[in-house]
Structure formats: C-alpha cells, structure tokens
Design a protein around this motif. Sequence first.
Motif, PDB file in Angstrom:
ATOM      1  N   PRO A  72      13.249  -2.207  -6.053  1.00 19.64           N
ATOM      2  CA  PRO A  72      14.018  -1.261  -5.242  1.00 19.64           C
ATOM      3  C   PRO A  72      13.206  -0.820  -4.022  1.00 19.64           C
ATOM      4  CG  PRO A  72      14.097  -0.647  -7.552  1.00 19.64           C
ATOM      5  CD  PRO A  72      13.098  -1.759  -7.423  1.00 19.64           C
ATOM      6  N   ALA A  73      13.899  -0.572  -2.918  1.00 17.01           N
ATOM      7  CA  ALA A  73      13.222  -0.198  -1.668  1.00 17.01           C
ATOM      8  C   ALA A  73      12.348   1.037  -1.848  1.00 17.01           C
ATOM      9  CB  ALA A  73      14.248   0.041  -0.575  1.00 17.01           C
ATOM     10  N   GLY A  74      12.797   1.998  -2.648  1.00 16.98           N
ATOM     11  CA  GLY A  74      12.007   3.211  -2.873  1.00 16.98           C
ATOM     12  C   GLY A  74      10.680   2.918  -3.540  1.00 16.98           C
ATOM     13  N   MET A  97       7.044   3.485  -1.792  1.00 15.83           N
ATOM     14  CA  MET A  97       6.031   4.330  -2.425  1.00 15.83           C
ATOM     15  C   MET A  97       4.733   3.567  -2.612  1.00 15.83           C
ATOM     16  SD  MET A  97       5.221   7.296  -3.513  1.00 15.83           S
ATOM     17  CE  MET A  97       6.776   8.132  -3.638  1.00 15.83           C
ATOM     18  N   GLN A  98       4.828   2.316  -3.048  1.00 17.18           N
ATOM     19  CA  GLN A  98       3.621   1.502  -3.231  1.00 17.18           C
ATOM     20  C   GLN A  98       2.906   1.298  -1.901  1.00 17.18           C
ATOM     21  OE1 GLN A  98       5.373  -1.874  -5.214  1.00 17.18           O
ATOM     22  NE2 GLN A  98       4.674  -1.169  -7.217  1.00 17.18           N
ATOM     23  N   GLU A  99       3.664   1.059  -0.849  1.00 16.31           N
ATOM     24  CA  GLU A  99       3.055   0.875   0.467  1.00 16.31           C
ATOM     25  C   GLU A  99       2.408   2.162   0.956  1.00 16.31           C
ATOM     26  OE1 GLU A  99       6.231  -0.638   2.858  1.00 16.31           O
ATOM     27  OE2 GLU A  99       6.078  -2.658   2.008  1.00 16.31           O
ATOM     28  N   ALA A 100       3.049   3.294   0.725  1.00 15.65           N
ATOM     29  CA  ALA A 100       2.475   4.575   1.143  1.00 15.65           C
ATOM     30  C   ALA A 100       1.183   4.867   0.389  1.00 15.65           C
ATOM     31  CB  ALA A 100       3.491   5.696   0.906  1.00 15.65           C
ATOM     32  N   LEU A 101       1.168   4.589  -0.915  1.00 17.36           N
ATOM     33  CA  LEU A 101      -0.046   4.800  -1.708  1.00 17.36           C
ATOM     34  C   LEU A 101      -1.163   3.885  -1.238  1.00 17.36           C
ATOM     35  CD1 LEU A 101       1.496   5.211  -5.254  1.00 17.36           C
ATOM     36  CD2 LEU A 101       0.387   6.973  -3.888  1.00 17.36           C
ATOM     37  N   GLN A 102      -0.847   2.642  -0.926  1.00 13.31           N
ATOM     38  CA  GLN A 102      -1.869   1.707  -0.449  1.00 13.31           C
ATOM     39  C   GLN A 102      -2.436   2.165   0.886  1.00 13.31           C
ATOM     40  OE1 GLN A 102      -3.308  -0.727  -2.094  1.00 13.31           O
ATOM     41  NE2 GLN A 102      -4.664  -0.940  -0.362  1.00 13.31           N
TER      42      GLN A 102
END
Length: 65
Positions: free
Chosen positions: A11-13, A17-22
């Motif tokens: 899912p896009a969310g 979120m994974q990209e923001a955490l990275q």
Amino acid sequence: MPSGSEGQKRPAGVVGMQEALQRRRSRETPLETAARLRAELGIELRGRARNTLPPSVYDELSGED
C-alpha cells in the motif's frame, strides 16, 4: 509465478512511511534522535542516568535468562 515478496504491491501508505523512516535514519543517528527528543520534551540527563544499563537488565525485562 513470483515467490516471496517479489511482485507483491505494498500500500502507498506503507511505502511512504518506509521511505520517510529511511530518510530520517540517513540524516539522524539514534543518539541524535534521543538527544532531540529529550530536548523537545525538556528531559535532562544527569549523573547515573548517562550510564547505559548492563545487558542483564534487558534480559530480565524480556524474560530471557
């Protein structure tokens, strides 16, 4: 037919979120994160609070021997 997680859409969310955490991990170390949060919350470490706990404390909390 793909096996494992290959070919499965997330899912896009979740991806966002994974990209923001990275991005945050690449900018800020865990120690820097802790210092930032302490400053935001007005928490000051003094004396013994600056010392790390021995591994046995974490083992006891987790139920490991």
